[in-house]
Design a protein around this motif. Structure first.
Motif, PDB file in Angstrom:
ATOM      1  N   ALA A 150      48.123  37.695  52.004  1.00  0.00           N
ATOM      2  CA  ALA A 150      48.771  38.705  51.326  1.00  0.00           C
ATOM      3  C   ALA A 150      49.246  39.760  52.167  1.00  0.00           C
ATOM      4  N   THR A 151      50.279  40.374  51.787  1.00  0.00           N
ATOM      5  CA  THR A 151      51.303  41.320  52.364  1.00  0.00           C
ATOM      6  C   THR A 151      51.085  42.795  51.749  1.00  0.00           C
ATOM      7  N   ASP A 152      49.972  42.918  50.731  1.00  0.00           N
ATOM      8  CA  ASP A 152      49.995  43.971  49.996  1.00  0.00           C
ATOM      9  C   ASP A 152      48.605  43.989  49.320  1.00  0.00           C
ATOM     10  N   PRO A 153      47.925  44.919  49.192  1.00  0.00           N
ATOM     11  CA  PRO A 153      46.541  44.819  48.406  1.00  0.00           C
ATOM     12  C   PRO A 153      46.937  44.664  46.892  1.00  0.00           C
ATOM     13  N   ARG A 154      47.937  44.928  46.402  1.00  0.00           N
ATOM     14  CA  ARG A 154      48.602  44.480  44.967  1.00  0.00           C
ATOM     15  C   ARG A 154      48.265  43.093  44.917  1.00  0.00           C
ATOM     16  N   GLN A 155      48.784  42.512  45.882  1.00  0.00           N
ATOM     17  CA  GLN A 155      48.838  40.841  45.735  1.00  0.00           C
ATOM     18  C   GLN A 155      47.290  40.211  45.598  1.00  0.00           C
ATOM     19  N   VAL A 156      46.245  41.040  46.521  1.00  0.00           N
ATOM     20  CA  VAL A 156      44.900  40.765  46.184  1.00  0.00           C
ATOM     21  C   VAL A 156      44.494  40.929  44.855  1.00  0.00           C
ATOM     22  N   ARG A 157      44.683  42.014  44.404  1.00  0.00           N
ATOM     23  CA  ARG A 157      44.333  42.421  43.229  1.00  0.00           C
ATOM     24  C   ARG A 157      44.780  41.550  41.986  1.00  0.00           C
ATOM     25  N   GLN A 158      46.079  41.157  42.080  1.00  0.00           N
ATOM     26  CA  GLN A 158      46.638  40.194  41.152  1.00  0.00           C
ATOM     27  C   GLN A 158      46.214  38.991  41.346  1.00  0.00           C
ATOM     28  N   ALA A 159      45.677  38.319  42.310  1.00  0.00           N
ATOM     29  CA  ALA A 159      45.262  36.902  42.541  1.00  0.00           C
ATOM     30  C   ALA A 159      43.629  36.973  41.847  1.00  0.00           C
ATOM     31  N   ILE A 160      42.905  38.294  42.253  1.00  0.00           N
ATOM     32  CA  ILE A 160      41.718  38.171  41.604  1.00  0.00           C
ATOM     33  C   ILE A 160      41.828  38.264  40.093  1.00  0.00           C
ATOM     34  N   ASP A 161      42.763  38.988  39.564  1.00  0.00           N
ATOM     35  CA  ASP A 161      42.808  39.183  37.883  1.00  0.00           C
ATOM     36  C   ASP A 161      43.264  37.793  37.389  1.00  0.00           C
ATOM     37  N   PHE A 214      42.404  34.924  38.584  1.00  0.00           N
ATOM     38  CA  PHE A 214      41.289  33.843  38.902  1.00  0.00           C
ATOM     39  C   PHE A 214      40.347  34.245  37.785  1.00  0.00           C
ATOM     40  N   THR A 215      40.244  35.686  37.594  1.00  0.00           N
ATOM     41  CA  THR A 215      39.277  36.161  36.562  1.00  0.00           C
ATOM     42  C   THR A 215      39.538  35.786  34.985  1.00  0.00           C
ATOM     43  N   ASP A 216      40.973  35.982  34.682  1.00  0.00           N
ATOM     44  CA  ASP A 216      41.537  35.295  33.486  1.00  0.00           C
ATOM     45  C   ASP A 216      41.208  33.899  33.229  1.00  0.00           C
ATOM     46  N   ALA A 217      41.607  33.343  34.262  1.00  0.00           N
ATOM     47  CA  ALA A 217      41.323  31.630  34.056  1.00  0.00           C
ATOM     48  C   ALA A 217      39.887  31.185  33.985  1.00  0.00           C
ATOM     49  N   ARG A 218      39.044  32.012  34.411  1.00  0.00           N
ATOM     50  CA  ARG A 218      37.617  31.554  34.346  1.00  0.00           C
ATOM     51  C   ARG A 218      37.092  32.046  32.840  1.00  0.00           C
ATOM     52  N   ASN A 219      37.774  33.313  32.443  1.00  0.00           N
ATOM     53  CA  ASN A 219      37.337  33.922  31.175  1.00  0.00           C
ATOM     54  C   ASN A 219      37.859  33.005  30.002  1.00  0.00           C
TER      55      ASN A 219
END
Length: 355
Positions: free
Chosen positions: A310-321, A323-328
């Motif tokens: 990732a080149t920005d923390p926003r990309q990390v947050r987006q990837a986490i979100d 992943f969370t939505d997919a598991r939920n």
């Protein structure tokens, strides 16, 4: 001249000895002994059997006598005493006791050869045998964290009780933070090894682009997870996240499992006083593994963070979100089966391994 021992075979003994003779996998010494007994049972004398099988008469006499006394079991070799054991349990205790002593000057740790040299009358091979028996790896290092909480049993029982028998009409939630998740930019790809295998990896060089802190709340009995992203991990961020959790469960009794972080347990918790339906349950000191959200963090690390560029923390947050939505979409709770949890204990001396 003595009279040869008379041999009479039962049907089972005849079948067993005949099978030994016919079978190609039978040891030749057992085949020879079976033939001696069979010929003796046919009425032949010791000299006749010796001449037929081309062995010494004394050999024929020995095995027909052994068979007459012990039957089939008598044809097996008698146990041999062998060479006396050079090392015993005392040697094992000496080796382990030596490991508790300071290593020789110039060394910071023991090796098998150093232990053997210090003992003088024990080979390095025997030292390694003893180390292998007890699973001791002198050069391997592991870190651990043992709970010394005097109230471990009570706190652990409280949390395990919430997992196995939650209160009626209440929701049990595991909450924790994963601070300082780095946004790392690194080259990734596939690498072809000399043996033909292809592995996925990334370059050891990377560039940092800031960090983000993740808050997560796991509903224990559904497996659904709610996340929040913040720049820091302070009391105000924790309360903001808890306000969001409470808003998702209006007019519902909440039992929240937390670790012992200072931001979770101030001396005078005014927020908790304003939310009488929320009850905090704290894990024992150094026992955050009792909090099930830690399992979800481990899955997140393996599935997303370890291979993320990732080149920005926003990309990390987006990837986490994502992943969370997919598991939920298909949540599944973790199955907790252990009803009794005890604190771990350590043995501080190698010599205690024999006790």
């Amino acid at each position: 001249m003595g009279v040869a021992t008379r041999i009479e075979l039962t049907d089972d003994e005849l079948d067993t000895l005949s099978t030994w003779v016919r079978r190609t996998t039978t040891e030749q010494r057992m085949v020879q002994r079976a033939r001696i007994v069979l010929e003796a049972a046919a009425g032949k004398t010791t000299k006749e059997v010796a001449a037929l099988l081309q062995v010494r008469p004394a050999t024929v006499s020995r095995w027909r006598t052994r068979f007459a006394q012990d039957r089939i079991a008598g044809l097996s070799d008698a146990p041999r005493p062998g060479k006396p054991a050079k090392y015993d349990e005392t040697t094992e205790r000496r080796i382990l006791a030596q490991l508790d002593q300071p290593p020789p000057d110039g060394y910071t740790g023991w090796t098998g050869k150093l232990v053997a040299r210090a003992l003088g009358d024990v080979s390095a091979l025997q030292v390694w045998r003893v180390l292998g028996k007890h699973g001791i790896h002198l050069q391997r290092r592991r870190s651990w964290c043992i709970s010394t909480d005097p109230q471990f049993a009570q706190k652990a029982a409280d949390i395990v009780g919430l997992y196995l028998a939650p209160p009626e009409n209440a929701v049990v939630i595991s909450v924790d933070e994963k601070p300082a998740i780095q946004a790392l930019e690194r080259a990734q790809g596939w690498l072809r090894l000399p043996n033909g295998q292809a592995v996925r990896g990334h370059n050891h060089e990377y560039k940092r682009h800031g960090t983000t802190t993740l808050f997560a709340a796991l509903e224990v009995h559904t497996g659904a997870v709610a996340v929040g992203h913040y720049r820091r991990r302070r009391r105000r961020e924790f309360l903001d996240f808890m306000n969001r959790v409470v808003a998702q469960h209006p007019q519902t009794e909440l039992h929240v499992i937390l670790d012992n972080l200072s931001t979770h347990k101030p001396k005078h918790d005014r927020w908790l006083a304003r939310h009488p339906l929320v009850h905090f349950h704290y894990t024992p000191t150094h026992a955050s593994w009792l909090n099930q959200v830690e399992v979800w963090f481990s899955i997140l690390t393996q599935a997303v963070l370890r291979g993320l560029s990732a080149t920005d923390p926003r990309q990390v947050r987006q990837a986490i979100d994502q992943f969370t939505d997919a598991r939920n979409e298909h949540p599944a709770p973790f199955e907790w089966t252990k009803s009794v949890v005890r604190p771990g204990t350590l043995k501080t001396r190698y010599a205690d391994l024999c006790n």
